[in-house]
Design a protein around this motif. Structure first.
Motif, PDB file in Angstrom:
ATOM      1  N   THR A 344     -13.051  -8.449  16.330  1.00 19.23           N
ATOM      2  CA  THR A 344     -11.582  -8.353  16.315  1.00 19.23           C
ATOM      3  C   THR A 344     -11.140  -6.900  16.282  1.00 19.23           C
ATOM      4  OG1 THR A 344     -11.416 -10.426  15.129  1.00 19.23           O
ATOM      5  CG2 THR A 344      -9.499  -8.986  15.026  1.00 19.23           C
ATOM      6  N   VAL A 345     -10.249  -6.587  17.170  1.00 21.67           N
ATOM      7  CA  VAL A 345      -9.695  -5.233  17.163  1.00 21.67           C
ATOM      8  C   VAL A 345      -8.449  -5.252  16.279  1.00 21.67           C
ATOM      9  CG1 VAL A 345      -8.699  -3.392  18.573  1.00 21.67           C
ATOM     10  CG2 VAL A 345     -10.558  -4.812  19.472  1.00 21.67           C
ATOM     11  N   PRO A 346      -8.492  -4.540  15.166  1.00 20.15           N
ATOM     12  CA  PRO A 346      -7.325  -4.584  14.280  1.00 20.15           C
ATOM     13  C   PRO A 346      -6.136  -3.878  14.911  1.00 20.15           C
ATOM     14  CG  PRO A 346      -8.982  -3.064  13.455  1.00 20.15           C
ATOM     15  CD  PRO A 346      -9.558  -3.689  14.670  1.00 20.15           C
ATOM     16  N   VAL A 347      -4.970  -4.470  14.708  1.00 17.72           N
ATOM     17  CA  VAL A 347      -3.755  -3.834  15.246  1.00 17.72           C
ATOM     18  C   VAL A 347      -2.788  -3.595  14.090  1.00 17.72           C
ATOM     19  CG1 VAL A 347      -3.911  -4.779  17.556  1.00 17.72           C
ATOM     20  CG2 VAL A 347      -2.798  -6.112  15.772  1.00 17.72           C
ATOM     21  N   PRO A 348      -1.984  -2.542  14.196  1.00 13.97           N
ATOM     22  CA  PRO A 348      -1.019  -2.269  13.126  1.00 13.97           C
ATOM     23  C   PRO A 348       0.049  -3.362  13.072  1.00 13.97           C
ATOM     24  CG  PRO A 348      -1.236  -0.383  14.636  1.00 13.97           C
ATOM     25  CD  PRO A 348      -1.919  -1.548  15.271  1.00 13.97           C
ATOM     26  N   GLY A 349       0.604  -3.557  11.896  1.00 14.65           N
ATOM     27  CA  GLY A 349       1.652  -4.571  11.759  1.00 14.65           C
ATOM     28  C   GLY A 349       2.430  -4.376  10.477  1.00 14.65           C
ATOM     29  N   TRP A 350       3.406  -5.252  10.273  1.00 15.01           N
ATOM     30  CA  TRP A 350       4.267  -5.187   9.078  1.00 15.01           C
ATOM     31  C   TRP A 350       3.427  -5.513   7.848  1.00 15.01           C
ATOM     32  CZ3 TRP A 350       6.515  -8.604   5.376  1.00 15.01           C
ATOM     33  CH2 TRP A 350       7.621  -8.060   4.716  1.00 15.01           C
ATOM     34  N   ARG A 351       3.556  -4.715   6.834  1.00 12.70           N
ATOM     35  CA  ARG A 351       2.635  -4.886   5.710  1.00 12.70           C
ATOM     36  C   ARG A 351       3.300  -4.972   4.345  1.00 12.70           C
ATOM     37  NH1 ARG A 351       0.057   1.144   4.973  1.00 12.70           N
ATOM     38  NH2 ARG A 351       1.961   2.303   5.211  1.00 12.70           N
ATOM     39  N   ARG A 354       2.684  -8.077   2.183  1.00 11.18           N
ATOM     40  CA  ARG A 354       1.290  -8.212   1.730  1.00 11.18           C
ATOM     41  C   ARG A 354       0.919  -7.139   0.706  1.00 11.18           C
ATOM     42  NH1 ARG A 354      -2.047  -7.370   6.113  1.00 11.18           N
ATOM     43  NH2 ARG A 354      -0.223  -6.629   7.240  1.00 11.18           N
ATOM     44  N   LEU A 355       1.554  -5.980   0.883  1.00 14.70           N
ATOM     45  CA  LEU A 355       1.294  -4.930  -0.116  1.00 14.70           C
ATOM     46  C   LEU A 355       1.821  -5.345  -1.483  1.00 14.70           C
ATOM     47  CD1 LEU A 355       1.988  -1.372   1.366  1.00 14.70           C
ATOM     48  CD2 LEU A 355      -0.059  -2.219   0.254  1.00 14.70           C
ATOM     49  N   TYR A 424      -6.833   6.716   2.247  1.00 16.08           N
ATOM     50  CA  TYR A 424      -6.034   5.769   3.027  1.00 16.08           C
ATOM     51  C   TYR A 424      -4.692   6.403   3.375  1.00 16.08           C
ATOM     52  CZ  TYR A 424      -8.996   1.648   2.297  1.00 16.08           C
ATOM     53  OH  TYR A 424     -10.025   0.735   2.323  1.00 16.08           O
ATOM     54  N   PRO A 425      -4.073   5.958   4.456  1.00 19.85           N
ATOM     55  CA  PRO A 425      -2.760   6.506   4.799  1.00 19.85           C
ATOM     56  C   PRO A 425      -1.660   5.863   3.946  1.00 19.85           C
ATOM     57  CG  PRO A 425      -3.410   4.876   6.411  1.00 19.85           C
ATOM     58  CD  PRO A 425      -4.552   4.994   5.459  1.00 19.85           C
ATOM     59  N   GLY A 426      -0.521   6.557   3.854  1.00 24.33           N
ATOM     60  CA  GLY A 426       0.667   5.929   3.270  1.00 24.33           C
ATOM     61  C   GLY A 426       0.731   5.951   1.770  1.00 24.33           C
TER      62      GLY A 426
ATOM     63  N   ASN B  70      -2.519  12.238   7.518  1.00 24.72           N
ATOM     64  CA  ASN B  70      -2.362  10.816   7.857  1.00 24.72           C
ATOM     65  C   ASN B  70      -2.864  10.458   9.248  1.00 24.72           C
ATOM     66  OD1 ASN B  70      -1.561   9.826   5.458  1.00 24.72           O
ATOM     67  ND2 ASN B  70       0.615   9.841   5.897  1.00 24.72           N
ATOM     68  N   GLY B 103      -2.361  -0.719   6.840  1.00 26.67           N
ATOM     69  CA  GLY B 103      -1.302  -0.996   7.808  1.00 26.67           C
ATOM     70  C   GLY B 103      -1.702  -1.956   8.905  1.00 26.67           C
ATOM     71  N   SER B 105      -2.028  -5.579  10.830  1.00 25.32           N
ATOM     72  CA  SER B 105      -1.200  -6.788  10.910  1.00 25.32           C
ATOM     73  C   SER B 105      -1.920  -7.919  10.181  1.00 25.32           C
ATOM     74  CB  SER B 105      -0.962  -7.176  12.362  1.00 25.32           C
ATOM     75  OG  SER B 105      -2.135  -7.754  12.896  1.00 25.32           O
ATOM     76  N   SER B 108      -4.562 -10.005  12.458  1.00 24.80           N
ATOM     77  CA  SER B 108      -5.787  -9.284  12.818  1.00 24.80           C
ATOM     78  C   SER B 108      -6.589  -8.939  11.563  1.00 24.80           C
ATOM     79  CB  SER B 108      -5.483  -8.025  13.633  1.00 24.80           C
ATOM     80  OG  SER B 108      -4.836  -7.053  12.856  1.00 24.80           O
ATOM     81  N   GLU B 115     -14.771 -11.626   9.724  1.00 27.32           N
ATOM     82  CA  GLU B 115     -15.945 -11.096  10.418  1.00 27.32           C
ATOM     83  C   GLU B 115     -16.725 -10.113   9.542  1.00 27.32           C
ATOM     84  OE1 GLU B 115     -13.883 -11.301  14.864  1.00 27.32           O
ATOM     85  OE2 GLU B 115     -14.203  -9.386  13.882  1.00 27.32           O
TER      86      GLU B 115
END
Lengths: 549, 299
Positions: A344-351, A354-355, A424-426, B70, B103, B105, B108, B115
């Motif tokens: 799986t290729v991780p993609v950025p998204g709204w977080r 979940r945070l 980690y970022p952010g 960053n 960050g 999604s 994913s 995995e």
């Protein structure tokens, strides 16, 4: 004895080479400053009615020694506790456990180290007292014996008791963490009060020795007592106090016996935990439950109980008999790690959601069923009490989660997760999510009183509630980020909460103190603004730590 | 991809942990070797944006990482030597939280975590609180979190500590596989951890970069330096004072020694092909070469 001293000195050095120790010493200087205030000032820390003594060596010594005894009994505990958990955390305890050092020897060393830390603070207090005597200028005659004697006779035995108490808390699994900090607060405050009464056991804090001596001096000087009360504690007088000359504390044999008895009692108390102290054996303690650095734990997953033999072939040992068993065919490995590769290729998204959920998990998952039962009981009580008592119910509701709030800003450091998160970022999203989790906790635990305020259409109560719900996690986050530990918030919040419980309106952050039904404390907008400032402060601290990493 | 230009770290008290290190790193697996206290972890922390260098520059694709970390952090996976976990969270919850911090999604992250849990063989333990994990399991959680964002730069500090021998081998293979299309920087003091997988080797000692080259280049520079001989057991102590002995193994007739010397050490010693351990010993016990020469060694 040599081992004991070496242990104590090493521990003392370790503690005194931390920045926190310098802060603590500065606090001692501040305490002396409070104890010997400006002669024209109205704040006093020790007085008899409207009188205080002339700032001679004897008086300055006695007042700073008594203030020190009072402060070190309550606050000194928080300074010295943690010596044994630190040995566990740094693994030094594991090394010591393999030496011939006995449990009592170890505890005696820690007791001595605690005592040395507090004594060093007392020494700073005494030196500051000398400076202040000269600075205030009421008496320029220095009498070292008069000045130091109260520290030895009054303060030192109290330090010994505090040092021993810290060992009890450090060796008792339930008390070694935050709960111990809270319990000590509620134990030490009444104890400090009780220790100031006349005929307190073993002289208590030593207040009555000084009070009796001062009463006698005033009587001899023909000053009107008129029921004037001797008191120790920060007070504001209507007028600057009148002075009288106090010749100093006459140290009698009986007094010395009592104080030596207190030191002896402390020594015995310090060694009693040897009966249950687990000597860093995880099988006997809950130490194993603490987070451990991943690399320092035993290697790998448990395999067969194979032991190397001179020939190089492993043998299996029967755990019952201790005899070698026939070696079975080599079982295929159960381990199948690191085979394949994630696709799986991780993609950025709204977080954000979940945070916050993650931060709430971190906060709440450590709460035991008993904690939840207590919170539920308080909530039900909040719904059942008469409407006038709802502010009181809110006070109860918002002391209960103190240990959970105290994790804000500090938990990542305490658990060692910062070594991961720092890369980690952010910074901001993490911190804001942490704060929001704290706010959710405030709202959850304060929901019942809020409901009562809403039903009663108490707009002021609702506004004050909102201020409290925001300011508590903000304070926790700011102090946690600043100190990188939970203790500072625990002590600070307990102190403020205690002041509100005692009706001090200036500190009322949740609308509990009311006069004629109206809020007597700061306006809720001020509290909400303060919450904003604290949150900004926490953000600034965390950002600066990242910038100057 | 990643450039370290004169990177220096001086800690409070004057301890110079990293001293004028210059390296240019591209795709592949770079093994950072050095004895304990060489400054490897400090250099790894600087590269992972955790520690700010006292001087020097760190560039990622030409951008200054020290001023704006960053950009690198978004594509970075980092496994420190020591790390902690939230003990009351389960393995899955912990990774889910870290994926959110990175960050990713939700969908994913969920698939990736499944995995990764399978990869590190923790699927069955994923619902257990982390406080119940063994040291090796925690290390595997650390590896999983480093791979959460499919990092373009993967920095792993002593990653095999806590893994069993079989896991060590497979983990090395995984890193080698990953290094095909990204930079993997692996720090270790165990030569065998990298000898079969590294595309480049950097050797750090006393905070300074002694060499940055390919494994073949490193072996080539040691060719003709390694000798083997059978000696009397009583001679070993004396030999160690005169030569760098890389190995000594007891045999029926005495001790078979392997030692470093630019010329034949004594009659009877035969030259043998060097391995990476020999080369490593030769480098770290040599005087530090000039900085320009260090960079020049790289092939």
């Amino acid at each position: 004895m040599r081992v004991l001293v070496a242990l104590a000195v090493a521990d003392f050095r370790e503690r005194t080479r931390r920045l926190a120790y310098a802060v603590v010493l500065l606090a001692a200087v501040g305490l002396a400053w409070l104890a010997v205030p400006d002669p024209e000032g109205r704040w006093v820390i020790m007085n008899i009615g409207t009188y205080r003594g002339v700032y001679t060596s004897a008086y300055v010594g006695a007042v700073t020694a008594l203030a020190g005894a009072l402060w070190f009994l309550i606050g000194g505990f928080y300074v010295v506790r943690g010596a044994i958990p630190r040995d566990e955390q740094t693994r030094v305890g594991h090394l010591l456990a393999t030496t011939p050092l006995s449990r009592t020897g170890y505890l005696a060393g820690k007791f001595l180290s605690n005592l040395m830390v507090l004594a060093s603070m007392t020494a700073v207090l005494a030196v500051t007292a000398v400076v202040l005597q000269l600075l205030r200028g009421e008496s320029r005659t220095l009498n070292p014996v008069d000045l130091v004697a109260p520290f030895v006779v009054l303060t030192f035995p109290v330090l010994a008791i505090t040092s021993a108490a810290a060992l009890w808390f450090d060796t008792t699994s339930r008390l070694r963490a935050g709960l111990g900090n809270i319990i000590w607060f509620f134990v030490a405050l009444p104890a400090a009060t009780a220790a100031q009464v006349t005929h307190a056991p073993l002289g208590g804090l030593g207040t009555s020795y000084v009070a009796d001596s001062m009463y006698a001096a005033m009587t001899a000087q023909g000053l009107a007592l008129d029921g004037a009360e001797f008191s120790v504690g920060l007070m504001y007088l209507d007028h600057p106090p009148t002075t009288f000359h106090w010749p100093g504390l006459e140290i009698t044999g009986g007094m010395l016996l009592e104080r030596m008895g207190m030191v002896l009692l402390a020594c015995v108390l310090a060694l009693v935990p040897a009966a249950w102290f687990g000597r860093f054996d995880p099988a006997r303690t809950r130490y194993q439950e603490a987070a451990q650095p991943a690399s320092s734990s035993p290697a790998g997953a448990a395999g067969p109980a194979g032991l190397p033999t001179p020939g190089g072939s492993p043998v299996l040992i029967d755990p019952g008999t201790g005899l070698a068993l026939d070696m079975p065919q080599q079982a295929p490995s159960q381990s199948a790690s690191f085979q394949g590769r994630p696709r799986t290729v991780p993609v950025p998204g709204w977080r954000t959601g979940r945070l916050i959920t993650g931060e709430l998990r971190i906060l709440l998952k450590s709460a035991s069923p008993w904690w939840w039962a207590g919170a539920a009981t308080i909530a039900v009580t909040g719904l059942a009490v008469p409407v006038d008592n709802v502010p009181g119910a809110l006070l109860a509701a918002w002391i209960w989660p103190i240990l959970l709030w105290s994790r804000l800003g500090a938990q990542r450091v305490v658990d060692g997760v910062d070594t991961l998160l720092d890369a980690y970022p952010g910074v901001r999203p993490q911190l804001v999510a942490e704060w929001m989790a704290g706010v959710v906790l405030s709202m959850l635990t304060g929901a019942a009183p809020l409901l009562r305020f809403l039903i009663a259409q108490d707009g002021a109560g609702v506004a004050a509630w909102l201020g409290g719900a925001l300011v508590i996690p903000s304070l926790a986050l700011a102090l946690g980020a600043l100190s990188r530990g939970p203790r500072l918030f625990q002590i600070a919040y307990l102190s403020v909460w205690y002041l509100v419980v005692n009706g001090i309106a200036a500190f009322d952050y949740l609308g509990a103190v009311r006069h004629d039904g109206r809020l007597a404390g700061p306006h809720p907008l001020i509290i909400i603004s303060l919450a904003g400032v604290l949150l900004a402060g926490a953000l600034l601290i965390r950002t600066l730590r990242h910038v100057y990493r | 991809m990643l450039e370290l230009l004169g990177v220096t770290k001086v800690y409070r008290g004057g301890k110079r942990a990293v001293d004028e290190v210059t390296m240019r790193l591209g795709t592949g697996l770079v093994g950072l070797l050095g004895p304990n206290g060489a400054g490897k972890s400090s250099l790894m922390r600087i590269t992972a944006t955790i520690t700010r260098p006292t001087s020097g520059r760190l560039l990622f694709e030409g951008a200054d990482v020290v001023a704006a970390p960053n950009r690198l952090r978004r594509v970075l996976g980092y496994l420190p030597q020591d790390f902690g976990v939230y003990p009351h969270l389960t393995g899955r919850e912990f990774l889910t939280y870290l994926a959110a911090v990175k960050g990713l999604s939700a969908s994913s992250a969920r698939r990736r975590i499944d995995e990764l849990l399978a990869l590190v063989n923790l699927t069955e333990a994923a619902k257990r609180p982390l406080r119940t994990y063994s040291g090796g399991m925690l290390r595997r959680v650390g590896i999983a979190q480093a791979l959460l964002n499919d990092p373009r730069v993967l920095i792993v500090d002593e990653p095999t500590a806590g893994l069993d021998p079989e896991e060590r081998i497979r983990f090395r293979d995984l890193l080698s596989d990953l290094a095909g299309d990204r930079l993997v920087l692996l720090s270790t003091h165990i030569v065998s951890d990298i000898e079969s997988v590294a595309t480049e080797i950097a050797i750090l000692a006393r905070g300074r970069l002694y060499c940055h080259t390919t494994p073949e280049g490193l072996l080539e520079s040691t060719r003709g330096w390694v000798w083997q001989a059978e000696v009397n057991v009583n001679d070993i102590a004396e030999l160690r004072t005169r030569f760098r002995v890389s190995r000594a193994m007891r045999t029926a007739s005495g001790v078979r020694v392997r030692l470093l010397s630019p010329t034949p050490p004594f009659p009877g010693a035969v030259p043998v092909p060097p391995d990476l351990e020999d080369a490593y010993l030769k480098v770290i016990h040599a005087p530090h070469p000039h900085a320009a020469a260090t960079e020049g060694v790289r092939r």
